[in-house]
Motif scaffolding. Structure first.
Motif, PDB file in Angstrom:
ATOM      1  N   GLN A 115       7.563  12.083  -5.046  1.00 38.20           N
ATOM      2  CA  GLN A 115       7.864  10.779  -4.454  1.00 38.20           C
ATOM      3  C   GLN A 115       8.308   9.779  -5.509  1.00 38.20           C
ATOM      4  O   GLN A 115       9.274   9.033  -5.301  1.00 38.20           O
ATOM      5  CB  GLN A 115       6.647  10.251  -3.705  1.00 38.20           C
ATOM      6  N   LEU A 116       7.639   9.762  -6.643  1.00 34.36           N
ATOM      7  CA  LEU A 116       8.035   8.818  -7.684  1.00 34.36           C
ATOM      8  C   LEU A 116       9.373   9.210  -8.321  1.00 34.36           C
ATOM      9  O   LEU A 116      10.145   8.347  -8.723  1.00 34.36           O
ATOM     10  CB  LEU A 116       6.937   8.686  -8.733  1.00 34.36           C
ATOM     11  N   ALA A 151       0.794  -1.227   0.000  1.00 29.52           N
ATOM     12  CA  ALA A 151       0.000   0.000   0.000  1.00 29.52           C
ATOM     13  C   ALA A 151       0.826   1.278   0.000  1.00 29.52           C
ATOM     14  O   ALA A 151       0.354   2.306  -0.479  1.00 29.52           O
ATOM     15  CB  ALA A 151      -0.928   0.011   1.223  1.00 29.52           C
ATOM     16  N   TRP A 152       2.060   1.231   0.551  1.00 26.56           N
ATOM     17  CA  TRP A 152       2.847   2.451   0.707  1.00 26.56           C
ATOM     18  C   TRP A 152       4.242   2.294   0.107  1.00 26.56           C
ATOM     19  O   TRP A 152       4.743   1.183  -0.019  1.00 26.56           O
ATOM     20  CB  TRP A 152       3.026   2.813   2.183  1.00 26.56           C
ATOM     21  N   VAL A 153       4.863   3.409  -0.195  1.00 28.81           N
ATOM     22  CA  VAL A 153       6.295   3.400  -0.483  1.00 28.81           C
ATOM     23  C   VAL A 153       7.020   3.029   0.817  1.00 28.81           C
ATOM     24  O   VAL A 153       6.664   3.531   1.890  1.00 28.81           O
ATOM     25  CB  VAL A 153       6.752   4.793  -0.968  1.00 28.81           C
ATOM     26  N   ALA A 172       5.337   7.938 -12.954  1.00 26.10           N
ATOM     27  CA  ALA A 172       5.758   9.269 -12.494  1.00 26.10           C
ATOM     28  C   ALA A 172       5.245  10.350 -13.446  1.00 26.10           C
ATOM     29  O   ALA A 172       4.782  11.412 -13.007  1.00 26.10           O
ATOM     30  CB  ALA A 172       7.279   9.328 -12.409  1.00 26.10           C
ATOM     31  N   ALA A 173       5.302  10.082 -14.736  1.00 26.40           N
ATOM     32  CA  ALA A 173       4.819  11.053 -15.721  1.00 26.40           C
ATOM     33  C   ALA A 173       3.336  11.303 -15.583  1.00 26.40           C
ATOM     34  O   ALA A 173       2.844  12.408 -15.865  1.00 26.40           O
ATOM     35  CB  ALA A 173       5.162  10.573 -17.131  1.00 26.40           C
ATOM     36  N   SER A 174       2.587  10.304 -15.130  1.00 24.84           N
ATOM     37  CA  SER A 174       1.134  10.460 -15.001  1.00 24.84           C
ATOM     38  C   SER A 174       0.749  11.429 -13.884  1.00 24.84           C
ATOM     39  O   SER A 174      -0.392  11.901 -13.842  1.00 24.84           O
ATOM     40  CB  SER A 174       0.473   9.094 -14.740  1.00 24.84           C
ATOM     41  N   ARG A 184       0.136   4.255  -8.101  1.00 29.52           N
ATOM     42  CA  ARG A 184      -1.069   4.854  -8.688  1.00 29.52           C
ATOM     43  C   ARG A 184      -1.971   5.520  -7.649  1.00 29.52           C
ATOM     44  O   ARG A 184      -2.765   6.386  -7.989  1.00 29.52           O
ATOM     45  CB  ARG A 184      -1.880   3.772  -9.406  1.00 29.52           C
ATOM     46  N   ARG A 185      -1.848   5.101  -6.395  1.00 28.25           N
ATOM     47  CA  ARG A 185      -2.756   5.602  -5.348  1.00 28.25           C
ATOM     48  C   ARG A 185      -2.212   6.909  -4.779  1.00 28.25           C
ATOM     49  O   ARG A 185      -1.096   6.980  -4.299  1.00 28.25           O
ATOM     50  CB  ARG A 185      -2.906   4.572  -4.235  1.00 28.25           C
ATOM     51  N   ARG A 186      -3.037   7.948  -4.836  1.00 27.64           N
ATOM     52  CA  ARG A 186      -2.591   9.254  -4.350  1.00 27.64           C
ATOM     53  C   ARG A 186      -2.500   9.261  -2.834  1.00 27.64           C
ATOM     54  O   ARG A 186      -3.379   8.783  -2.129  1.00 27.64           O
ATOM     55  CB  ARG A 186      -3.558  10.349  -4.813  1.00 27.64           C
ATOM     56  N   VAL A 187      -1.441   9.829  -2.335  1.00 25.17           N
ATOM     57  CA  VAL A 187      -1.260  10.081  -0.903  1.00 25.17           C
ATOM     58  C   VAL A 187      -1.241  11.596  -0.714  1.00 25.17           C
ATOM     59  O   VAL A 187      -0.485  12.299  -1.381  1.00 25.17           O
ATOM     60  CB  VAL A 187       0.049   9.450  -0.391  1.00 25.17           C
ATOM     61  N   GLY A 188      -2.091  12.109   0.173  1.00 25.51           N
ATOM     62  CA  GLY A 188      -2.194  13.554   0.319  1.00 25.51           C
ATOM     63  C   GLY A 188      -3.088  14.145  -0.745  1.00 25.51           C
ATOM     64  O   GLY A 188      -3.662  13.437  -1.586  1.00 25.51           O
TER      65      GLY A 188
END
Length: 255
Positions: free
Chosen positions: A162-163, A91-93, A251-253, A149-153
């Motif tokens: 982050q990516l 779920a997380w980095v 990252a580009a997305s 793909r999942r936004r944090v914040g």
């Protein structure tokens, strides 16, 4: 006086002025770091530790330890000594690869006070020094594509940064990053995250996270199960080069 810092400064051949020039701060700021209770901000701390060839927690042990959750300290001690870390995250980095903004976002919104969020994020950033020190561990990290793909914040720029940080790590010698693609079938990693640490004496220990509590495991029977689980997860992950391509596309997305 912080004798560890003063000694490291001298042994590295630096003065307050020369170190300040390398870090990008005023020499008076460096001079303050020689006083107890004064430490660099998190964005400078790993740079200072690297320039002085020391771990952050060696230069500022009391402050760094005070900011770690008590229950997490035994794992941090093991992590620091490890030769190899094999980490799976669903779920997380992983904390060792997070930016400070991402770390704060993952900690906020729960039961922690703003001060506690700041302290725990600082401690998380300090842990990352192990990846840049000489003789530090090799981190092999496997992430589910959903992490990318999942936004944090609430800020897309946070995820873009982050990516970008993940790409930097993936291109380094201290990190091998692999992604389990979204089209992979159901696999054992869906049971949750864990990390296996290979220690200098040849022993192994694992950290298993969970919704209620985290555990440190050293029983042979449990480690064998995690080893089998790790190999099955790695079997679903993309090779390093293809993982990096997917990471760049993700990252580009966000930009």
């Amino acid at each position: 006086m912080n004798h560890a810092f003063v000694t490291a400064l001298a042994e590295a051949g630096h003065t307050a002025e020369s170190l300040a020039g390398r870090v990008g701060v005023h020499p008076k700021t460096v001079a303050r770091w020689a006083n107890p209770g004064h430490i660099p901000q998190s964005r400078h701390r790993s740079t200072v530790a690297e320039l002085l060839a020391r771990d952050s927690d060696t230069l500022w042990p009391d402050v760094v330890r005070r900011r770690e959750p008590v229950w997490f300290r035994p794992w941090v001690d093991l992590e620091r000594e490890a030769v190899t870390l094999r980490s799976f995250e669903l779920a997380w980095v992983p904390g060792l690869l997070q930016t400070e903004a991402y770390a704060r976002a993952t900690l906020a919104g729960g039961v922690l006070t703003p001060d506690a969020v700041a302290e725990f994020a600082e401690a998380r950033m300090a842990r990352q020094a192990i990846l840049t020190r000489e003789g530090g561990p090799l981190l092999i990290a496997v992430l589910d594509e959903g992490v990318l793909r999942r936004r944090v914040g609430n800020d897309r720029a946070l995820m873009a940064a982050q990516l970008a940080r993940l790409i930097e790590h993936a291109e380094s010698d201290s990190v091998q990053l692999h992604i389990v693609p979204a089209d992979a079938p159901s696999y054992p990693g869906l049971d949750g995250p864990f990390t296996i640490a290979d220690m200098p004496d040849g022993s192994r220990v694992a950290y298993v996270d969970g919704p209620a509590q985290a555990q440190i495991l050293d029983q042979a029977s449990e480690l064998v199960k995690l080893e089998r689980r790790w190999e099955r997860i790695r079997g679903e992950a993309l090779p390093r080069g293809r993982s990096l391509d997917l990471l760049r596309e993700a990252a580009a997305s966000w930009t």
